[in-house]
Motif scaffolding. Structure first.
Motif, PDB file in Angstrom:
ATOM      1  N   HIS A  13       0.862  -1.180   0.000  1.00 22.40           N
ATOM      2  CA  HIS A  13       0.000   0.000   0.000  1.00 22.40           C
ATOM      3  C   HIS A  13       0.901   1.234   0.000  1.00 22.40           C
ATOM      4  N   TYR A  14       0.523   2.201  -0.795  1.00 21.72           N
ATOM      5  CA  TYR A  14       1.318   3.416  -0.928  1.00 21.72           C
ATOM      6  C   TYR A  14       0.449   4.633  -0.721  1.00 21.72           C
ATOM      7  N   GLU A  15       1.090   5.721  -0.329  1.00 19.92           N
ATOM      8  CA  GLU A  15       0.421   7.017  -0.358  1.00 19.92           C
ATOM      9  C   GLU A  15       1.292   7.960  -1.175  1.00 19.92           C
ATOM     10  N   ILE A  16       0.636   8.648  -2.075  1.00 20.68           N
ATOM     11  CA  ILE A  16       1.285   9.612  -2.965  1.00 20.68           C
ATOM     12  C   ILE A  16       0.681  10.969  -2.642  1.00 20.68           C
ATOM     13  N   ARG A  17       1.523  11.892  -2.240  1.00 18.57           N
ATOM     14  CA  ARG A  17       1.049  13.231  -1.854  1.00 18.57           C
ATOM     15  C   ARG A  17       1.451  14.224  -2.946  1.00 18.57           C
ATOM     16  N   ILE A  18       0.451  14.992  -3.419  1.00 25.89           N
ATOM     17  CA  ILE A  18       0.715  16.019  -4.429  1.00 25.89           C
ATOM     18  C   ILE A  18       0.179  17.362  -3.935  1.00 25.89           C
ATOM     19  N   LYS A  19       0.806  18.422  -4.415  1.00 24.58           N
ATOM     20  CA  LYS A  19       0.415  19.778  -4.023  1.00 24.58           C
ATOM     21  C   LYS A  19      -0.756  20.219  -4.884  1.00 24.58           C
ATOM     22  N   GLY A  20      -1.823  20.638  -4.235  1.00 23.64           N
ATOM     23  CA  GLY A  20      -3.028  21.073  -4.933  1.00 23.64           C
ATOM     24  C   GLY A  20      -4.127  20.032  -4.814  1.00 23.64           C
ATOM     25  N   THR A  34      -7.638   5.741  -3.343  1.00 25.13           N
ATOM     26  CA  THR A  34      -8.527   6.651  -2.627  1.00 25.13           C
ATOM     27  C   THR A  34      -7.953   8.057  -2.737  1.00 25.13           C
ATOM     28  N   ILE A  35      -8.781   9.016  -3.120  1.00 20.89           N
ATOM     29  CA  ILE A  35      -8.367  10.407  -3.248  1.00 20.89           C
ATOM     30  C   ILE A  35      -8.883  11.172  -2.036  1.00 20.89           C
ATOM     31  N   THR A  36      -7.955  11.737  -1.259  1.00 20.20           N
ATOM     32  CA  THR A  36      -8.318  12.522  -0.087  1.00 20.20           C
ATOM     33  C   THR A  36      -7.811  13.945  -0.272  1.00 20.20           C
ATOM     34  N   LEU A  37      -8.722  14.911  -0.210  1.00 20.33           N
ATOM     35  CA  LEU A  37      -8.359  16.324  -0.303  1.00 20.33           C
ATOM     36  C   LEU A  37      -8.109  16.824   1.113  1.00 20.33           C
ATOM     37  N   GLU A  38      -6.886  17.238   1.397  1.00 21.87           N
ATOM     38  CA  GLU A  38      -6.526  17.660   2.738  1.00 21.87           C
ATOM     39  C   GLU A  38      -6.733  19.157   2.928  1.00 21.87           C
ATOM     40  N   ALA A  39      -6.940  19.557   4.173  1.00 22.75           N
ATOM     41  CA  ALA A  39      -7.214  20.954   4.505  1.00 22.75           C
ATOM     42  C   ALA A  39      -6.062  21.885   4.128  1.00 22.75           C
ATOM     43  N   THR A  43      -3.375  16.856  -2.020  1.00 24.23           N
ATOM     44  CA  THR A  43      -4.184  15.684  -2.319  1.00 24.23           C
ATOM     45  C   THR A  43      -3.373  14.464  -1.945  1.00 24.23           C
ATOM     46  N   LEU A  44      -4.008  13.522  -1.278  1.00 22.10           N
ATOM     47  CA  LEU A  44      -3.368  12.277  -0.879  1.00 22.10           C
ATOM     48  C   LEU A  44      -4.036  11.146  -1.642  1.00 22.10           C
ATOM     49  N   LEU A  45      -3.245  10.404  -2.404  1.00 24.83           N
ATOM     50  CA  LEU A  45      -3.718   9.230  -3.134  1.00 24.83           C
ATOM     51  C   LEU A  45      -3.209   8.012  -2.375  1.00 24.83           C
ATOM     52  N   THR A  46      -4.095   7.122  -1.945  1.00 22.45           N
ATOM     53  CA  THR A  46      -3.672   5.947  -1.189  1.00 22.45           C
ATOM     54  C   THR A  46      -4.335   4.698  -1.744  1.00 22.45           C
ATOM     55  N   GLY A  47      -3.602   3.580  -1.644  1.00 18.33           N
ATOM     56  CA  GLY A  47      -4.180   2.314  -2.063  1.00 18.33           C
ATOM     57  C   GLY A  47      -3.144   1.283  -2.382  1.00 18.33           C
ATOM     58  N   PRO A  48      -3.624   0.105  -2.790  1.00 23.00           N
ATOM     59  CA  PRO A  48      -2.715  -0.991  -3.107  1.00 23.00           C
ATOM     60  C   PRO A  48      -2.027  -0.783  -4.448  1.00 23.00           C
ATOM     61  N   VAL A  49      -0.783  -1.192  -4.493  1.00 22.70           N
ATOM     62  CA  VAL A  49       0.006  -1.143  -5.725  1.00 22.70           C
ATOM     63  C   VAL A  49       0.620  -2.530  -5.900  1.00 22.70           C
ATOM     64  N   VAL A  50       0.347  -3.168  -7.030  1.00 24.87           N
ATOM     65  CA  VAL A  50       0.734  -4.572  -7.194  1.00 24.87           C
ATOM     66  C   VAL A  50       2.233  -4.792  -7.384  1.00 24.87           C
ATOM     67  N   ASP A  51       2.928  -3.818  -7.980  1.00 24.64           N
ATOM     68  CA  ASP A  51       4.369  -3.955  -8.173  1.00 24.64           C
ATOM     69  C   ASP A  51       4.976  -2.597  -8.539  1.00 24.64           C
ATOM     70  N   LEU A  69       4.820  16.861  -7.135  1.00 26.49           N
ATOM     71  CA  LEU A  69       4.839  15.659  -6.309  1.00 26.49           C
ATOM     72  C   LEU A  69       5.548  16.000  -5.010  1.00 26.49           C
ATOM     73  N   ILE A  70       4.899  15.766  -3.891  1.00 23.50           N
ATOM     74  CA  ILE A  70       5.502  16.069  -2.592  1.00 23.50           C
ATOM     75  C   ILE A  70       6.202  14.841  -2.024  1.00 23.50           C
ATOM     76  N   SER A  71       5.511  13.682  -2.030  1.00 22.24           N
ATOM     77  CA  SER A  71       6.141  12.484  -1.461  1.00 22.24           C
ATOM     78  C   SER A  71       5.454  11.220  -1.955  1.00 22.24           C
ATOM     79  N   VAL A  72       6.190  10.121  -1.846  1.00 22.68           N
ATOM     80  CA  VAL A  72       5.682   8.784  -2.112  1.00 22.68           C
ATOM     81  C   VAL A  72       6.158   7.918  -0.949  1.00 22.68           C
ATOM     82  N   SER A  73       5.222   7.250  -0.277  1.00 26.26           N
ATOM     83  CA  SER A  73       5.583   6.435   0.883  1.00 26.26           C
ATOM     84  C   SER A  73       4.859   5.107   0.835  1.00 26.26           C
ATOM     85  N   ARG A  74       5.597   4.054   1.160  1.00 26.88           N
ATOM     86  CA  ARG A  74       4.962   2.756   1.353  1.00 26.88           C
ATOM     87  C   ARG A  74       4.423   2.744   2.768  1.00 26.88           C
ATOM     88  N   ILE A  75       3.165   2.324   2.921  1.00 31.36           N
ATOM     89  CA  ILE A  75       2.530   2.332   4.229  1.00 31.36           C
ATOM     90  C   ILE A  75       2.051   0.935   4.585  1.00 31.36           C
TER      91      ILE A  75
END
Length: 78
Positions: A13-20, A34-39, A43-51, A69-75
């Protein structure tokens, strides 16, 4: 000789954070995440990534948006 670098990475599972904020029209582009718009305006994109190839595919889509692109993290998937 074995090629240990050729194996595919295990799913994660990864989260990808982008500005805007992404609006609803991008939901199909990022289907499966999953697209989450933060205060704070990110924008935070999270979910499973197969490879790693799939991860790079998501990152190409982010690049094509022209948004920083702000960050990419495995969670943890838990």
């Amino acid at each position: 000789m074995s090629d240990s670098h050729a194996s595919t990475a295990e799913p994660g599972h990864y989260e990808i954070r982008i500005k805007g904020h992404l609006d609803e029209r991008w939901a199909d582009t990022f289907a499966g995440l999953t697209i989450t718009l933060e205060a704070n305006g990110d924008t935070l994109l999270t979910g499973p990534v197969v490879d790693q190839a799939a991860l790079h595919g998501w990152l190409r889509k982010v690049r094509d948006l022209g948004m920083p692109l702000i960050s990419v993290s495995r969670i943890s998937s838990e």
